[in-house]
Design a protein around this motif. Structure first.
Motif, PDB file in Angstrom:
ATOM      1  N   ASP A 126       0.850  -1.182   0.000  1.00 55.00           N
ATOM      2  CA  ASP A 126       0.000   0.000   0.000  1.00 55.00           C
ATOM      3  C   ASP A 126       0.896   1.245   0.000  1.00 55.00           C
ATOM      4  OD1 ASP A 126      -2.298   1.648   0.363  1.00 55.00           O
ATOM      5  OD2 ASP A 126      -1.951   1.649   2.518  1.00 55.00           O
ATOM      6  N   VAL A 127       0.307   2.409  -0.285  1.00 57.54           N
ATOM      7  CA  VAL A 127       1.062   3.661  -0.294  1.00 57.54           C
ATOM      8  C   VAL A 127       0.762   4.490   0.952  1.00 57.54           C
ATOM      9  CG1 VAL A 127       1.497   5.825  -1.522  1.00 57.54           C
ATOM     10  CG2 VAL A 127       1.213   3.690  -2.806  1.00 57.54           C
ATOM     11  N   ASP A 128      -0.450   5.043   1.026  1.00 57.59           N
ATOM     12  CA  ASP A 128      -0.795   5.983   2.085  1.00 57.59           C
ATOM     13  C   ASP A 128      -0.828   5.304   3.451  1.00 57.59           C
ATOM     14  OD1 ASP A 128      -1.239   7.849   0.006  1.00 57.59           O
ATOM     15  OD2 ASP A 128      -3.268   7.079  -0.257  1.00 57.59           O
TER      16      ASP A 128
ATOM     17  N   GLY B 255      -2.729   8.570  -2.652  1.00 58.18           N
ATOM     18  CA  GLY B 255      -1.672   8.274  -3.601  1.00 58.18           C
ATOM     19  C   GLY B 255      -0.311   8.780  -3.202  1.00 58.18           C
TER      20      GLY B 255
ATOM     21  N   THR C 127      -2.305   1.466  -4.868  1.00 57.20           N
ATOM     22  CA  THR C 127      -2.998   2.527  -4.162  1.00 57.20           C
ATOM     23  C   THR C 127      -4.453   2.599  -4.596  1.00 57.20           C
ATOM     24  OG1 THR C 127      -3.111   4.927  -3.799  1.00 57.20           O
ATOM     25  CG2 THR C 127      -2.205   4.207  -5.905  1.00 57.20           C
TER      26      THR C 127
ATOM     27  N   TYR D 221       1.840   9.353  -9.790  1.00 58.15           N
ATOM     28  CA  TYR D 221       2.076   8.848  -8.437  1.00 58.15           C
ATOM     29  C   TYR D 221       3.465   8.227  -8.313  1.00 58.15           C
ATOM     30  CZ  TYR D 221      -2.968   9.464  -7.812  1.00 58.15           C
ATOM     31  OH  TYR D 221      -4.244   9.983  -7.739  1.00 58.15           O
TER      32      TYR D 221
ATOM     33  N   THR E 232      -3.202   1.481  -9.671  1.00 58.56           N
ATOM     34  CA  THR E 232      -4.149   2.347  -8.970  1.00 58.56           C
ATOM     35  C   THR E 232      -5.540   1.743  -9.067  1.00 58.56           C
ATOM     36  OG1 THR E 232      -4.755   3.682 -10.905  1.00 58.56           O
ATOM     37  CG2 THR E 232      -2.770   4.357  -9.669  1.00 58.56           C
TER      38      THR E 232
ATOM     39  N   GLY F  69      -3.616   8.351   5.728  1.00 65.64           N
ATOM     40  CA  GLY F  69      -2.248   8.420   5.254  1.00 65.64           C
ATOM     41  C   GLY F  69      -1.213   8.626   6.329  1.00 65.64           C
TER      42      GLY F  69
END
Length: 284
Positions: A22-24, A34, A62, A72, A90, A175
């Motif tokens: 995952d990103v956030d 993102g 994300t 991103y 995404t 996030g």
């Protein structure tokens, strides 16, 4: 459940060949989806370096959909995280791939911004022209939505039976620096309220995205790790896929939430953040 990480599970996670990050709230601390405007979470760059050095297959995933993958991924590289465009998915690319598989070239009505439009174009899905009967409607994130587009989307669903897709249906993005509302969820649920049709969700933790990830990362007998900060999103998807769910407590799910998690959301491994996870995986 015992939340102390067992050595055997730590070994399986360390040896897993495929990883979804995952990103956030997981590798980036940010208040926007993102990773926008964010900074790396402690240990995130080192974890990515270790994954690359040990030959892991990596997907960075994300639920953002407003901007293209390249936007991103470029930001992540700019802040020191080694993420190639080709390694990123995404919610928009997941939706586009699913729509292409189900509806071919479309056409579709779109509520969203360039991230969703570009993903659909790359997948070979056409945007419905004025007067053309659409096969589907898809809603993604945007700063603004035109009333004429909302009207077209609702009419397509209510009057023409168009399929209805939504990039994500989680109320908030977490996030690690507060939370922000998911605009796609808000607008998608408004369209649902008008039409009475429930959308098919294409982002995490949907079966649509799970299928995309499993196809990219390997067959069921191969261990896959899904790492994220939301037990109700990343861990749930891991459980549904038969993957290993790794929860980091640097975003949406806190340590005090662990005892009350339902079975569907219980992680296989828990770490304070990316740095703590890397220490656990590399300590002999």
């Amino acid at each position: 459940m015992n939340w102390h990480n067992e050595p055997e599970m730590t070994r399986r996670v360390a040896e897993a060949a495929g990883w979804v990050l995952d990103v956030d709230g997981c590798i980036v601390r940010t208040a926007k989806a993102g990773g926008a405007g964010g900074v790396p979470i402690e240990g995130a760059a080192e974890l990515l370096d270790w994954l690359h050095a040990t030959g892991k297959q990596i997907v960075v995933c994300t639920n953002a959909s407003q901007r293209p993958v390249s936007h991103y991924a470029t930001h992540l590289r700019d802040i020191g995280l080694k993420v190639a465009d080709a390694d990123m998915i995404t919610a928009a690319t997941a939706a586009a791939g699913h729509i292409r598989a189900v509806h071919g070239e479309g056409p579709v009505v779109v509520l969203g911004e360039d991230g969703l439009f570009e993903a659909l174009a790359d997948a070979g899905v056409r945007i419905a022209a004025l007067g053309e009967t659409p096969a589907a409607v898809v809603v993604g994130a945007a700063d603004t939505y035109a009333s004429r587009d909302i009207n077209a989307a609702c009419l397509a669903i209510a009057d023409h039976g168009a399929a209805f897709y939504l990039t994500v249906d989680t109320p908030w993005f977490h996030g690690g620096a507060g939370r922000s509302v998911s605009s796609s969820t808000a607008v998608g649920r408004a369209v649902q309220g008008i039409t009475g049709v429930e959308p098919i969700v294409c982002g995490k933790p949907s079966t649509a995205l799970a299928g995309v990830l499993r196809a990219r990362l390997g067959e069921p007998e191969r261990d896959i790790v899904i790492m994220g900060d939301m037990a109700s999103i990343e861990v749930r998807m891991a459980r549904e896929m038969g993957a290993l769910g790794v929860l980091v407590l640097s975003g949406g799910t806190a340590a005090e939430d662990l005892p009350d998690l339902p079975e569907t959301d219980r992680p296989h491994l828990v770490a304070e953040n990316a740095a703590a996870l890397l220490r656990a995986l590399t300590t002999k």
